[in-house]
Scaffold this motif. Structure first.
Motif, PDB file in Angstrom:
ATOM      1  N   ASP A 199     -68.283  52.181  17.821  1.00 32.54           N
ATOM      2  CA  ASP A 199     -67.356  51.404  17.019  1.00 32.54           C
ATOM      3  C   ASP A 199     -66.088  52.223  16.784  1.00 32.54           C
ATOM      4  OD1 ASP A 199     -65.948  49.953  15.201  1.00 32.54           O
ATOM      5  OD2 ASP A 199     -67.464  50.005  13.624  1.00 32.54           O
ATOM      6  N   PRO A 200     -65.023  51.911  17.540  1.00 30.81           N
ATOM      7  CA  PRO A 200     -63.791  52.709  17.438  1.00 30.81           C
ATOM      8  C   PRO A 200     -63.216  52.728  16.017  1.00 30.81           C
ATOM      9  CG  PRO A 200     -63.623  51.033  19.173  1.00 30.81           C
ATOM     10  CD  PRO A 200     -64.913  50.807  18.480  1.00 30.81           C
ATOM     11  N   LEU A 201     -63.347  51.594  15.298  1.00 27.89           N
ATOM     12  CA  LEU A 201     -62.782  51.537  13.946  1.00 27.89           C
ATOM     13  C   LEU A 201     -63.505  52.517  13.014  1.00 27.89           C
ATOM     14  CD1 LEU A 201     -60.672  50.185  12.148  1.00 27.89           C
ATOM     15  CD2 LEU A 201     -62.367  48.459  11.558  1.00 27.89           C
ATOM     16  N   PRO A 207     -65.781  45.793  11.882  1.00 32.54           N
ATOM     17  CA  PRO A 207     -65.073  44.518  11.683  1.00 32.54           C
ATOM     18  C   PRO A 207     -66.007  43.406  11.199  1.00 32.54           C
ATOM     19  CG  PRO A 207     -64.427  45.512  13.760  1.00 32.54           C
ATOM     20  CD  PRO A 207     -65.569  46.321  13.248  1.00 32.54           C
ATOM     21  N   LEU A 208     -67.204  43.317  11.775  1.00 30.41           N
ATOM     22  CA  LEU A 208     -68.169  42.311  11.332  1.00 30.41           C
ATOM     23  C   LEU A 208     -68.590  42.583   9.890  1.00 30.41           C
ATOM     24  CD1 LEU A 208     -70.024  39.901  11.970  1.00 30.41           C
ATOM     25  CD2 LEU A 208     -71.738  41.530  12.788  1.00 30.41           C
ATOM     26  N   MET A 261     -65.147  52.167  -0.141  1.00 35.90           N
ATOM     27  CA  MET A 261     -63.744  51.821  -0.405  1.00 35.90           C
ATOM     28  C   MET A 261     -63.206  50.841   0.629  1.00 35.90           C
ATOM     29  SD  MET A 261     -62.921  53.137  -3.158  1.00 35.90           S
ATOM     30  CE  MET A 261     -63.444  54.413  -4.282  1.00 35.90           C
ATOM     31  N   VAL A 262     -63.536  51.106   1.910  1.00 38.72           N
ATOM     32  CA  VAL A 262     -63.056  50.211   2.969  1.00 38.72           C
ATOM     33  C   VAL A 262     -63.618  48.804   2.752  1.00 38.72           C
ATOM     34  CG1 VAL A 262     -63.186  49.742   5.441  1.00 38.72           C
ATOM     35  CG2 VAL A 262     -62.746  52.056   4.658  1.00 38.72           C
ATOM     36  N   LEU A 263     -64.926  48.726   2.484  1.00 38.96           N
ATOM     37  CA  LEU A 263     -65.558  47.414   2.320  1.00 38.96           C
ATOM     38  C   LEU A 263     -65.132  46.737   1.018  1.00 38.96           C
ATOM     39  CD1 LEU A 263     -69.193  48.182   3.538  1.00 38.96           C
ATOM     40  CD2 LEU A 263     -67.322  47.142   4.832  1.00 38.96           C
ATOM     41  N   LEU A 282     -66.154  57.115   9.208  1.00 40.83           N
ATOM     42  CA  LEU A 282     -67.165  56.556   8.305  1.00 40.83           C
ATOM     43  C   LEU A 282     -68.548  57.175   8.497  1.00 40.83           C
ATOM     44  CD1 LEU A 282     -66.249  52.750   8.465  1.00 40.83           C
ATOM     45  CD2 LEU A 282     -65.765  54.363   6.636  1.00 40.83           C
ATOM     46  N   HIS A 283     -68.775  57.806   9.636  1.00 43.70           N
ATOM     47  CA  HIS A 283     -70.094  58.384   9.889  1.00 43.70           C
ATOM     48  C   HIS A 283     -70.352  59.513   8.892  1.00 43.70           C
ATOM     49  CE1 HIS A 283     -69.455  56.127  13.490  1.00 43.70           C
ATOM     50  NE2 HIS A 283     -68.451  56.893  13.829  1.00 43.70           N
ATOM     51  N   ASP A 284     -71.606  59.670   8.518  1.00 40.70           N
ATOM     52  CA  ASP A 284     -71.883  60.662   7.471  1.00 40.70           C
ATOM     53  C   ASP A 284     -73.318  61.187   7.560  1.00 40.70           C
ATOM     54  OD1 ASP A 284     -71.413  62.272   5.298  1.00 40.70           O
ATOM     55  OD2 ASP A 284     -70.610  60.665   4.046  1.00 40.70           O
TER      56      ASP A 284
END
Lengths: 147, 271
Positions: free
Chosen positions: B127-129, B156-157, B72-74, B135-137
């Protein structure tokens, strides 16, 4: 993964909060919903193909005559009205198109269902993110429709 | 029609494993082999993308291979890129774009190939974001028969690359799975199965938005798209069940081979 492995896996990963357990439950439901959509869509396509061949046995002999599929000869249903009328007239191609439309709808339903799922687990950040995705999809659909 | 069905089954099988839409197989097969009008071939390939995505999604959601949050984020970045691309199409000479993306894909293929002997638990930068967005799973890797944790990095990248992937698909009308998987694999350091499954989810959502347009333009022919859909669905359902059993290394090698092939095709289209 069989049922037993899966439940063992879920309990192993979902012991922390009931929310995660709930989230697993939601994913399960989305996956069942998708499966139902895919099966129904396949049924319409296969059934429609059968009906088409029954009405037009000549398709089997030389179905891929390129002239038949020239972009000018739009004889197949491609508006919702054509499709609904075709269904009542028991036209095979309308059944196929119905199946295709159900298929096209499945990813959109999936995004909708995810929003419901995120609301269910009170993950408001992802309710917003997913709603933005849905909004962008409708926006790109509108742009495409205008062109 | 039987030929279409069989070719589409193969397209669905590979597409679901690799996170691609199957257009790479469906379009040339329909136009070159069966001499079907290119518009109908493209319409059928859009259907093929959705069928791959939905057919495989059932198994991928159960095995938790798809990272729904990440997708969803991407997806926000990809869709924004695709809209930008669609609006910009016609203003830029596509020849240079084909050459550019051909090179990018070729480079990604080689970089992914280099990664194949790497161990799974290399040090992953913080990665703070990704932490903030949770997002880790964990996914269930059937080839080693146990749940595997993974962490997401360089979000971010990843977002930037997804924007570029969307841009490419909007400008050139190509599916962007071939750019999405390397972005997740190389930049975000995801396990290859999670990358292909998540890409698989995303391409279906994007294709559904454009499918409505193709339908109303009358470019989705039931007698062509129908057998394609049925074949691809079947292939994808089978393929997605099989993905667990093949090793990460085999999957990676298969992906690299196809990616190299696509990059050469893109490049030769540009010159």
């Amino acid at each position: 993964m069989n049922e037993q492995e899966e439940s063992a896996f879920v309990s192993k990963t979902a012991t922390t909060t009931p929310n995660i357990k709930k989230a697993r439950h939601v994913e399960r439901m989305i996956s069942n919903l998708l499966f139902a959509g895919v099966i129904v869509s396949m049924f319409f396509i296969v059934f429609g193909t059968g009906v088409s061949f029954f009405h037009h046995p000549e398709y089997t002999s030389h179905p891929w005559d390129p002239g038949q599929f020239d972009s000018k000869g739009n004889t197949f249903p491609h508006t919702l009205r054509d499709v609904v009328q075709g269904l009542f007239a028991f036209k095979g191609q309308s059944f196929i198109v119905t199946g295709l439309l159900i298929l096209i709808a499945t990813p959109v339903v999936r995004v909708f269902a995810s929003i419901v799922g995120f609301i269910h687990v009170r993950d408001w950040r992802y309710v917003i993110i997913t709603t933005i995705v849905l909004g962008l999809l409708f926006f790109s659909f509108l742009i495409g429709a205008v062109e | 029609m039987l030929i279409i069905f069989l070719i589409s089954s193969a397209a669905g099988l590979f597409g679901s494993l690799l996170g691609l839409g199957g257009g790479i197989i469906v379009i040339p097969a329909l136009t070159l082999l069966l001499r079907i009008d290119i518009h109908y071939a493209i319409g059928a390939s859009i259907i093929s993308v959705i069928a791959t995505s939905s057919g495989a999604a059932v198994a991928y959601l159960r095995g938790r291979l798809t990272n729904l949050r990440l997708a969803m984020v991407l997806e926000i970045a990809t869709t924004t890129g695709a809209i930008t691309g669609a609006l910009g199409a016609g203003h830029i000479n596509p020849r240079w774009l084909y050459i550019l993306f051909g090179i990018v894909m070729g480079y990604s293929a080689l970089a992914m190939l280099r990664k194949r002997n790497e161990m799974a638990n290399v040090l992953i930068p913080a990665d703070p974001l990704a932490d903030k967005l949770a997002l880790h799973d964990t996914f269930y890797d059937d080839s080693v028969k146990r749940p595997t944790d993974y962490r997401v990095t360089r979000t971010p990248l990843g977002l930037l690359l997804m924007y570029v992937a969307g841009l490419a698909s909007g400008l050139l009308g190509i599916g962007s799975g071939a750019l999405k998987v390397p972005a997740m694999d190389l930049a975000m350091q995801l396990p290859i199965k999670v990358s292909t499954a998540t890409s698989n989810f995303m391409i279906g959502v994007t294709a559904a938005a454009s499918a409505g347009v193709y339908f109303s333009r009358g470019e989705i022919h039931p007698l062509i798209a129908g057998p394609v859909a049925a074949g691809v669905l079947l292939g994808a359902i089978v393929g997605s069940r099989y993905i667990g059993r093949i090793s990460n290394k085999q999957l990676r090698t298969l992906f690299v081979a196809i990616l190299l092939f696509i990059s050469i095709m893109m490049f030769s289209k540009g010159i």
